[in-house]
Scaffold this active site. Structure first.
Site, PDB file in Angstrom:
ATOM      1  N   GLY A 146       0.839  -1.179   0.000  1.00 21.06           N
ATOM      2  CA  GLY A 146       0.000   0.000   0.000  1.00 21.06           C
ATOM      3  C   GLY A 146       0.884   1.242   0.000  1.00 21.06           C
ATOM      4  O   GLY A 146       0.680   2.175  -0.763  1.00 21.06           O
ATOM      5  N   TYR A 152      10.042   2.507   2.480  1.00 21.69           N
ATOM      6  CA  TYR A 152      10.766   1.261   2.792  1.00 21.69           C
ATOM      7  C   TYR A 152      12.274   1.456   2.716  1.00 21.69           C
ATOM      8  O   TYR A 152      12.933   0.986   1.806  1.00 21.69           O
ATOM      9  CB  TYR A 152      10.346   0.146   1.842  1.00 21.69           C
ATOM     10  CG  TYR A 152       8.939  -0.367   2.094  1.00 21.69           C
ATOM     11  CD1 TYR A 152       8.719  -1.441   2.958  1.00 21.69           C
ATOM     12  CD2 TYR A 152       7.836   0.234   1.499  1.00 21.69           C
ATOM     13  CE1 TYR A 152       7.437  -1.909   3.195  1.00 21.69           C
ATOM     14  CE2 TYR A 152       6.541  -0.226   1.739  1.00 21.69           C
ATOM     15  CZ  TYR A 152       6.352  -1.289   2.592  1.00 21.69           C
ATOM     16  OH  TYR A 152       5.085  -1.751   2.824  1.00 21.69           O
ATOM     17  N   HIS A 158       9.032   3.667   7.486  1.00 20.05           N
ATOM     18  CA  HIS A 158       8.941   2.322   8.053  1.00 20.05           C
ATOM     19  C   HIS A 158      10.247   1.872   8.723  1.00 20.05           C
ATOM     20  O   HIS A 158      10.268   0.856   9.419  1.00 20.05           O
ATOM     21  CB  HIS A 158       8.518   1.317   6.989  1.00 20.05           C
ATOM     22  CG  HIS A 158       7.164   1.609   6.392  1.00 20.05           C
ATOM     23  ND1 HIS A 158       6.155   2.228   7.099  1.00 20.05           N
ATOM     24  CD2 HIS A 158       6.656   1.389   5.141  1.00 20.05           C
ATOM     25  CE1 HIS A 158       5.085   2.369   6.324  1.00 20.05           C
ATOM     26  NE2 HIS A 158       5.363   1.890   5.136  1.00 20.05           N
TER      27      HIS A 158
END
Lengths: 224, 224
Positions: A146, A152, A158
């Site tokens: 998503g 990332y 994250h």
């Protein structure tokens, strides 16, 4: 090649389903043999428990892993598990499709690993990683996220990379069982990239499929 | 404190069950309020799907996350999800017990996150991590492993640490939803350590419970 394709998405019109369709059509066109495990369509039961061992007698306690190992000697698993284990034994390459939910696999796929990848079938005591039972087979994850790619990274929102997110599956499950793990195919932010972005992903994935046999597995350090 | 205790083990005589029992008895003795989600005993359904939205009409396609967000406005989740979400809202501290299977949570617990931790309830678009909806609540994982502690290091057999194994839950799920994440309690190799080793773990865990209010959460870098 003999390929097992695993689909872990519930929606027939999802982008994950389009990727699965690409796997099926391109690999068929290339002349490979294919079996499909469409987990939602099969109503696959992901909950590991005593019912998985039909020959189990009355007992106060079981250790699930030890029961798996016992069952592996006689084949005394429930029929749904046996069917999946047969496909796994048959295949030389396994492609596992899933949307990343909570930085991991959806529950239905987690249960496929929990129940099907049994001790005695895919690994055994003293036989893990390079010594495990699925040596010689190859596996590849095909996933969607998503969130956007820039989230990332070590310094992104994250705080981790997509390879680290997938490590418990790629290394901790597939490589643990002795499989050669091919680099994952990742569609980032497939909800946001629009029709054109999704078409590009499908084209890129088709190219990946056409080069599947030439792909080099991820090189993990030897456990020594 | 108002505590929600989650049990993800199927066996009443397992070491996980003994740890859950310790949570219940010690926290009760200390005068805290407790609710229990015993996922196997409840026959919790871990498979996310259209059935989770009872007011959903005929449609060719749903995006599960967007349906969650829509349902969160009107409370139109299936009853089993609503019941768990109520417990989550009620609690100020959540203790989640599970055996590590395939370097992750068992499927039944994964499905609890997939279905209960819905968009609009625990996080929302633009409201993740420090801005998410469960801010002010605390969470702690209580886990067991099959493998020994020395396997869990960068140079060990698993090539990763227990904190990295738990990162997708601790950071990617609990902290993502704004919770303060307490250091996990880990029982390594609980099958191999014997009766005496397990007793020591239980004593250590009891001490942890008695100091729960004083524990400092894991400090994650801000997402900025």
């Amino acid at each position: 090649m003999k390929l097992l394709i695993v689909n872990s998405h519930q929606e027939k019109m999802s982008f994950n389903a389009a990727l699965v369709e690409k796997s099926l059509s391109v690999l068929k066109e290339l002349g490979h043999e294919i079996k499909l495990s469409d987990l939602y369509a099969m109503k696959f039961d992901p909950v590991a428990g005593r019912k998985d061992f039909p020959e189990l007698g009355e007992t106060d306690y079981i250790n699930y892993m030890l029961e798996q190992q016992k069952a592996s000697a006689s084949g005394a698993f429930s029929q749904d598990i046996k069917t999946e284990q047969e496909k796994l034994k048959w295949a030389d390459t396994v492609i596992i499709h899933f949307p990343i939910w909570w930085f991991s696999v959806p529950a239905i796929l987690k249960g496929w690993f929990d129940r099907v990848f049994a001790a005695g079938i895919t690994w055994d005591f003293g036989r893990i990683y390079e010594q495990a039972l699925l040596r010689g087979k190859r596996a590849m994850l095909v996933v969607t996220t998503g969130g956007p790619e820039e989230f990332y990274s070590k310094k992104g929102a994250h705080g981790t990379t997509i390879d680290e997110v997938l490590y418990t599956v790629n290394h901790g499950t597939l490589y643990f069982c002795g499989m050669d793990v091919l680099p994952p195919f990742v569609g980032f932010s497939v909800f946001q990239v629009g029709e054109e972005g999704r078409k590009q992903y499908l084209a890129k994935y088709e190219e990946r499929l056409r080069n599947l046999e030439k792909l080099t597995p991820i090189k993990y350090p030897s456990m020594g």
